[in-house]
Scaffold this active site. Sequence first.
Site, PDB file in Angstrom:
ATOM      1  N   ASP A 370       0.835  -1.192   0.000  1.00  9.63           N
ATOM      2  CA  ASP A 370       0.000   0.000   0.000  1.00  9.63           C
ATOM      3  C   ASP A 370       0.880   1.258   0.000  1.00  9.63           C
ATOM      4  O   ASP A 370       1.883   1.328   0.728  1.00  9.63           O
ATOM      5  CB  ASP A 370      -0.895  -0.017   1.240  1.00  9.63           C
ATOM      6  N   GLU A 407       1.690  -0.419  -4.994  1.00  7.46           N
ATOM      7  CA  GLU A 407       0.790   0.681  -5.311  1.00  7.46           C
ATOM      8  C   GLU A 407       1.725   1.890  -5.449  1.00  7.46           C
ATOM      9  O   GLU A 407       2.162   2.462  -4.442  1.00  7.46           O
ATOM     10  CB  GLU A 407      -0.238   0.911  -4.205  1.00  7.46           C
TER      11      GLU A 407
END
Length: 733
Positions: A370, A407
């Site tokens: 993330d 990401e």
Amino acid sequence: MNKKSSAGRPYPLGATVCENGINFAVFSEKAEHIILELYKKSDDSEPYQIFYLDPEINRTGSVWHIFVEGLKEDALYLYRAEGEYAPEKGLRFDGDAHLFDPYAKAFTEGSVFNAFRSAREKGINVISGSPEMPVICNKADMSLFPKCVAVDESFDWEDDRPLRIPLRNSIMYELHVRGYTVDKSSKVKNPGTFAGLIEKIPYLKSLGITAVELLPVFEFDENENDRKNPATGEQLKNFWGYSTIGFFAPKQGYSSSAQSHSSKSTATPGAVVKEFKTMVKEMHKAGIEVILDVVFNHTAEGNHYGNTFMFRGFANDVYYILSENDRRYYNDYTGCGNSVNCNHPVVTQFILDCLHYWVLQMHVDGFRFDLASEMCRSEKGAVLENPFLTRAISEDAVLRDTKIIAEPWDAAGSYHVGKFPGGRWCSWNDRFRDAMRRFFRGEDNVITEMATRLAGSSDIYAGQGPERSVNYVCVHDGFTMNDLVSYTSKHNEANGEGNRDGTENNLSYDNGVEGETDDKNVNKTRLRTIKNMLLSLLISQGVPLLLAGDEFCRTQQGNNNAYCQDNKISWVDWTLAEKNAGLIRFVQKVIELRKAHHVFRRKEFFKGAGTDSRFAPDIVWYNADGQNPDWAKLKQFIACKFSGDVPASENGKKDNDFYLAINMGHLDCVALLPPLPPDRSWRLAADTSVASPDDIFEAGNEEILPSQKRYIVPAESIVLLLSMDILQNRKSN
């Protein structure tokens, strides 16, 4: 009877269960004393024994350690750390604050935030620090405060091994462990748990996906949200879990053992580890990899007004990027209050230890990181060209066969799509998402970019290969695919933020009616558009990522930021799977098609005419007249032929030719087809304009076209043809 202790050893960090006791080890460079507390039950308010670690005996370098004799697995413990409280220096020691072991392998049920709220309700001061720098950290209601659990790592893995599915053969499926089965419509015995997910493996296998990508399963506190739904008064939650408090611990609330006991004190706290391992083992038996969404960019401790229960209490100035001008404050590149100091050697080692644990002990197959661009920042917050951490993960010997997916951005402007540093990283491709959304909602001047994305985004991933691009149209963050064609605007009122949260850039279109409707024509158009997007996603070069439930029109009622909705907004409604069984079949058959034909999962980018005269051009683009297109004039129609005449890089394995035609115009379009040799014919594989089950054919039963020269491509639809020998019923690949 009190337990005896000895000096212990500094490694491994964490609580290590041994034959005659447990070794405890924790890092704290500047603590003056470390206190270990042992508890008998998870809801105990007081420890039954306290150990004060002697810095002369129980400290090696910056690691504090002690061996406690006679302790067994499932022993419960917490720490306290005494030292200087000087926020201006970056030091936040508080000897009254109870701290979690950063290496804890499991936690008991409980809630840090509820423990503080309960204490406040009882009139107990839970604020420490200074008036200008208050910190919620001590005097919590310890009956509600989670405890760390010492876990025995033994488990019968049988013959389980990593599946090592090549990236280009992967089809990923993003799901939320609780949300996937907690609704009654899931009809599982253990809803909302790892065990419940095991019960859905037959469905996942039938769908054809090769990997589940699980939203965060590291321990987090779902009760940190203070807001309520303004319409219903319902307490909102931290549903997604992007707020980690235990990086080595699977979420206790996802354990069927915890949920099956009326009292949390009678549940076996370490059972969640074995349940997670069982889930992974069963996934592997079904040929499905397990990829974890991990959050190393920030923690649940928040900003300078936040909580102390982990890193902040042991080594605040090591674990976090602090402001150079005033080290009381946290640099925030995540939008969540703090930023982990990932490229500090101690923190880098912590992250590698964590990844090693999940691969070696929990057998997971990969990680999606993330806000991974935050991991590319220096200890002062600058974006590094060659960050040590990302290269270390890429080159790590233990992680060599593990999928690592970034990401590739953070909340402060760092953006690395197609250029994520460190080596073999893949990355989420948001430009694929945006191009597909814009094109299929009918925008002009997008067709060239859409074609580039469909072909693998060579402009972004040049020199790397198409498998570095993880393609998606919808994921947890944003609209579901059903909502993408049903809402023009977001509807996040239930989040309690005045509909200000969530992106405004949805690139969606409601097709004339905002929200659900009984209008058959609108619903027919919406379904066709969904099939267009799913087909395009699944045959594009790169790695496709599906959002769970998009294959049967799951809706979040227009909410594009459902992070706080632990209710039917976020839960998967399995009655939609029955209602939209035709769409599920369509997705299953497209996945079968992708798996059967390597023209859709190439190792290398298309070269067009190429340089090897032995092979036909690997891709040729056409306009409706069957000619090379003038890209500047294209608006709504594009077609291409994928050649099955493959080079040696595919081991000489020949495939079918395919013709793909996309017509986003409002009128049907007559497309002239590329000529084939006299012994071959074009056959219809899929047509998104047609109702199920005739929208896609079973392999080997594709329909021979009545005309081999032209095909009428219906308006706002996609047609896929394949070539076969005229006398052959089925072309084996």
